[in-house]
Scaffold this motif. Structure first.
Motif, PDB file in Angstrom:
ATOM      1  N   VAL A  38       0.848  -1.192   0.000  1.00  0.00           N
ATOM      2  CA  VAL A  38       0.000   0.000   0.000  1.00  0.00           C
ATOM      3  C   VAL A  38       0.887   1.248   0.000  1.00  0.00           C
ATOM      4  N   ASN A  49      -3.337   0.709   6.953  1.00  0.00           N
ATOM      5  CA  ASN A  49      -2.229   0.365   6.064  1.00  0.00           C
ATOM      6  C   ASN A  49      -2.119  -1.115   5.725  1.00  0.00           C
ATOM      7  N   ILE A  51      -2.601  -4.515   3.651  1.00  0.00           N
ATOM      8  CA  ILE A  51      -2.835  -4.914   2.268  1.00  0.00           C
ATOM      9  C   ILE A  51      -4.033  -5.859   2.175  1.00  0.00           C
TER      10      ILE A  51
END
Length: 404
Positions: A38, A49, A51
């Motif tokens: 990300v 944050n 993924i």
């Protein structure tokens, strides 16, 4: 990939339940490859944050005696089946906490208000599955942690209890000729009770460890750096510290090859940790009973590993002059192997100890369920790591807490 559930704020916090976020590649012609992590600063509760995320966040209360909302993690799953391949990025985004790719199904309880109880938290379900397939994951945090909501006394009531927390289920499996290449130093199926608030009888939240396992059958597992398999639980703080119990952390290898390679810092550890600690209190520390931690190796070759099997239970401390420390009970730490070869690096430890918390008046009691080690037709080689002696410490101690 985001399937978060976020409860709303209100007089009573709303519940939040994560959904399902998954990646699957199945058959020899299928590959799902993500090259970069990300790259933008996703820092809200929905994603943090990650993924791959399925967090559940309870809403916070703002009413009189309002309870925080429950947070329940969902399911995150990575599957490579029947010759398929899944590859996540080799390096993390600069925005990522811990410098790691994040795979999360955490449950987080909401804060209470004016004497209510913090929200209960339930960790989710996380799976990495390679069944006749290949999974590659760079340095990652793979977590189904539960965090109970904080109790807030406010102005109406004198005390507010912290929310309870129950760890989730986290599994990594390689079967039927599969290969997993990974660096997994972070992540837990543990639990943290919410802190209580107030000067009277506020209790820290209860915390129960979940289940975390790695299973390798007729397959290959390659680990760079550390592999953490943890169910660690911590009770919340309060006038009375929160209690802790449970947790099952397991590593099993059967007819397989497992290789640990050092990362840039020289780390190469297998950490199987079901240790728990009671919350700190004013009048009384929380009871800290460990879960169980085990490593079982059957017909396998395991090389280059620094081994840590931990099932330590620690009671919480009590700060008052007439306070009583919490009792600490160690769990069961187990290492068994039959026809296998194991190469151990540096200083290794197998521990199931109990430590009572300290109290202003009375220290906590201590006990342990012990350590069990059994080798059958197994070769164990101890190798210097260039810094420390090569040895194995086996510890099953019971140490009472200090008092007056």
């Amino acid at each position: 990939f985001n399937a978060a559930g976020i409860g709303g704020n209100g007089p009573i916090g709303g519940s939040g339940t994560g959904g399902t976020s998954s990646i699957t590649a199945s058959d020899p012609n299928s590959a799902f490859v993500i090259v970069t992590d990300v790259q933008t600063g996703f820092s809200d509760a929905r994603n943090t944050n990650a993924i791959l995320a399925a967090n559940g966040n309870g809403g916070s209360a703002n009413g009189i005696a309002g309870n925080g909302g429950a947070g329940t993690g969902g399911t995150v799953r990575i599957s490579a089946l029947q010759g398929g391949e899944v590859a996540l990025p080799a390096t993390a985004s600069p925005f990522s906490l811990l410098g790691a790719i994040r795979i999360l199904a955490q449950g987080i309880g909401g804060f209470s208000s004016d004497g209510g109880t913090g929200g209960t938290a339930f960790g989710g379900n996380g799976q990495i599955i390679a069944d006749d397939g290949t999974v590659s994951v760079g340095r990652a945090q793979f977590s189904v942690l539960a965090i109970g909501g904080r109790g807030q006394a406010g102005n109406t009531n004198s005390d507010a209890d912290g929310g309870s927390a129950f760890g989730g289920s986290r599994s990594i499996t390689a079967t039927n000729g599969a290969t997993i290449n990974a660096e997994l130093p972070f992540g837990s199926a543990g639990a943290t009770g919410g802190d209580g608030d107030g000067i009277g009888t506020a209790r820290g939240g209860f915390a129960a460890g979940g289940n975390s396992s790695v299973t390798v059958e007729d397959s290959t597992l390659n680990i760079l750096g550390n592999l953490a398999i943890a169910t660690v639980a911590r009770g919340g703080s309060g006038a009375v510290g929160g209690n802790t119990t449970d947790g099952e952390a397991r590593f099993t290898s059967s007819n397989s090859t497992v290789t640990f390679l050092p990362n840039a810092q020289g780390d190469r550890s297998l950490i199987v940790d079901a240790s728990n600690r009671g919350g700190d209190g004013i009048d009384r520390g929380g009871f800290g009973e460990s879960g169980n931690a085990s490593v079982e190796i059957r017909g396998s070759t395991v090389t280059g590993v620094n081994l840590n099997i931990l099932a330590d239970g620690t009671g919480g401390d009590a700060a008052a002059s007439d306070g009583t420390g919490g009792d600490g009970i160690g769990g069961l730490a187990t290492l068994t192997s039959n026809p296998s070869t194991i190469e151990l690096f540096g200083q290794n430890i197998i521990s199931a100890s109990g430590t009572g918390g300290s109290g202003g008046d009375i220290g906590g009691l201590a006990g342990t369920n012990g350590v069990f080690v059994q080798f059958t037709d197994t070769t164990v080689n101890l190798v210097l790591d260039g810094i420390r002696d090569a040895d194995v410490e086996i510890r099953a101690e019971a140490v009472g807490g200090t008092g007056v």
